[in-house]
Motif scaffolding. Structure first.
Motif, PDB file in Angstrom:
ATOM      1  N   THR A 141      20.896   7.398  43.762  1.00 17.42           N
ATOM      2  CA  THR A 141      22.062   7.963  43.455  1.00 17.42           C
ATOM      3  C   THR A 141      23.365   7.216  44.165  1.00 17.42           C
TER       4      THR A 141
ATOM      5  N   ASP B 190      24.304   9.542  34.245  1.00 15.15           N
ATOM      6  CA  ASP B 190      23.483  10.549  35.280  1.00 15.15           C
ATOM      7  C   ASP B 190      22.185  11.084  34.341  1.00 15.15           C
TER       8      ASP B 190
ATOM      9  N   ASP C 122      19.500  12.545  35.835  1.00 15.00           N
ATOM     10  CA  ASP C 122      18.720  13.277  36.704  1.00 15.00           C
ATOM     11  C   ASP C 122      19.320  14.662  36.491  1.00 15.00           C
TER      12      ASP C 122
ATOM     13  N   GLN D  10      19.503  17.224  38.566  1.00 22.78           N
ATOM     14  CA  GLN D  10      20.327  17.517  39.913  1.00 22.78           C
ATOM     15  C   GLN D  10      21.698  17.187  39.616  1.00 22.78           C
TER      16      GLN D  10
ATOM     17  N   ALA E 260      23.404  14.999  40.832  1.00 22.40           N
ATOM     18  CA  ALA E 260      24.089  14.159  41.776  1.00 22.40           C
ATOM     19  C   ALA E 260      24.991  13.197  41.680  1.00 22.40           C
TER      20      ALA E 260
ATOM     21  N   HIS F  14      28.076  21.331  35.918  1.00 23.31           N
ATOM     22  CA  HIS F  14      27.619  22.779  35.898  1.00 23.31           C
ATOM     23  C   HIS F  14      28.593  23.512  34.990  1.00 23.31           C
TER      24      HIS F  14
ATOM     25  N   ASN G  27      23.419  17.903  33.859  1.00 20.17           N
ATOM     26  CA  ASN G  27      22.911  19.021  34.652  1.00 20.17           C
ATOM     27  C   ASN G  27      21.686  19.501  34.428  1.00 20.17           C
ATOM     28  N   ILE G  28      21.431  20.587  34.913  1.00 20.01           N
ATOM     29  CA  ILE G  28      19.770  21.226  34.941  1.00 20.01           C
ATOM     30  C   ILE G  28      19.416  21.346  33.423  1.00 20.01           C
TER      31      ILE G  28
ATOM     32  N   SER H 148      16.518  18.959  32.578  1.00 16.91           N
ATOM     33  CA  SER H 148      15.180  19.188  32.894  1.00 16.91           C
ATOM     34  C   SER H 148      14.249  19.589  31.788  1.00 16.91           C
TER      35      SER H 148
ATOM     36  N   GLN I 253      15.959  10.094  37.649  1.00 12.19           N
ATOM     37  CA  GLN I 253      15.414  10.990  38.644  1.00 12.19           C
ATOM     38  C   GLN I 253      13.941  10.500  39.477  1.00 12.19           C
TER      39      GLN I 253
END
Ligand code: ADP
Ligand code: MG
Length: 265
Positions: free
Chosen positions: A25, A46, A48, A50, A52, A62, A97-98, A101, A136
């Motif tokens: 990152t 991005d 990932d 996370q 970051a 978020h 963001n999350i 996942s 990630q």
């Protein structure tokens, strides 16, 4: 390198290593910022959950309704409405963001599940000179999507004793993707990170990586310094946070090295 008046065709570079904490990152943010400083138009993806890379560029993912996740999962979603400009001129981010996942599992049932990211990026690909994908720490389906979209892979390796552990598996994954999905894929280079010049140990690790990978090992070496975590707390690239720090100089050198090797426009 000269400032470019026009942009594209965009070259996609995946930042990969299934080990966490090796500088993926940090390298994505700071290579993106230094290429942008040299006049390249850069999109940072991005990839990932996370988030970051987004946070590190001052974008709070978020709070966002739509991220790269929606582009992967919803047909017809417009990438231009999801890309966010950053405070750095010429540097945009496609945030995560999350939510991302869930994509790993949800993509499994898709047709051409490995090429979804390539399809998502296509409409804007030639508006950028370089697209950097911050992966990630895994070799799962999201990373395979990044490798399928990419022209090149950069592998950050921290100068630690076990750094080479796992690299064989990463190289095997890259070769499988090249054979089955993306024949143009090449390893652009291996970047030694978190180098500590005071230890013999760091130099030994670099020597071993050179033995194993020859000129795939990039000349640029990134030193270990607390300025990197400090800059990420400030949500700025090191080139903004501490423009004349050796860490900023090192990432400028990396940008020039990749341009000279033909890996970045
Ligand atoms: P990854 O994305 O591979 O998990 P990061 O780039 O997030 O790795 O780095 C992991 C941690 O190490 C972060 O806290 C980051 O600020 C720090 N870090 C990254 N590069 C360096 C460096 N060259 N020197 C010191 N700390 C670093
Ligand atoms: Mg990371």
């Amino acid at each position: 390198p000269a400032v470019l008046a026009t942009h594209g065709p965009g070259r996609i570079i995946a930042m990969c290593n299934q080990k966490g904490g090796v500088g993926k990152t940090t390298t994505t943010i700071n290579l993106g910022a230094t290429l942008a400083e040299y006049g390249r138009k850069v999109l940072l993806v991005d990839f990932d959950p996370q988030g970051a890379a987004s946070v590190g560029l001052g974008v709070n993912p978020h709070d966002l309704d739509r991220t790269v996740y929606n582009l992967l999962m919803e047909r017809g979603a417009d990438i231009r409405e999801v890309i966010v400009p950053t405070a750095v001129e010429n540097l945009d981010v496609l945030p995560a963001n999350i939510d991302l996942s869930a994509a790993e599992v949800q993509l499994v049932g898709e047709v051409a599940r490995e090429s979804v990211l390539a399809r998502v990026l296509r409409p804007v690909q030639d508006e950028y000179d370089v697209i950097l994908v911050d992966c990630q720490p895994s070799l799962g389906l999201l990373t395979v999507n990044a490798l399928t979209a990419a022209h090149g892979v950069l592998i950050p390796l921290e100068c630690e004793f076990f750094a080479l552990r796992g690299v064989a598996l990463l190289v095997e994954t890259i070769e499988k993707v090249r054979d089955r999905l993306n024949p143009r894929l090449e390893v652009d280079g291996i970047l030694a990170t978190m180098f500590d010049s005071r230890t013999l140990h760091s130099r030994e690790v670099v020597a071993r990586v050179h033995e194993a990978f020859g000129d795939k090992l990039l000349h640029t070496v990134i030193g270990r310094t607390v300025k990197f975590p400090d800059a990420s707390v400030a949500a700025e690239p090191i080139t903004v946070y501490a423009p004349s720090h050796p860490g900023a100089t090192a990432y400028r050198q990396l940008a020039r090295e990749l341009v000279a090797r033909g890996d970045a426009a």
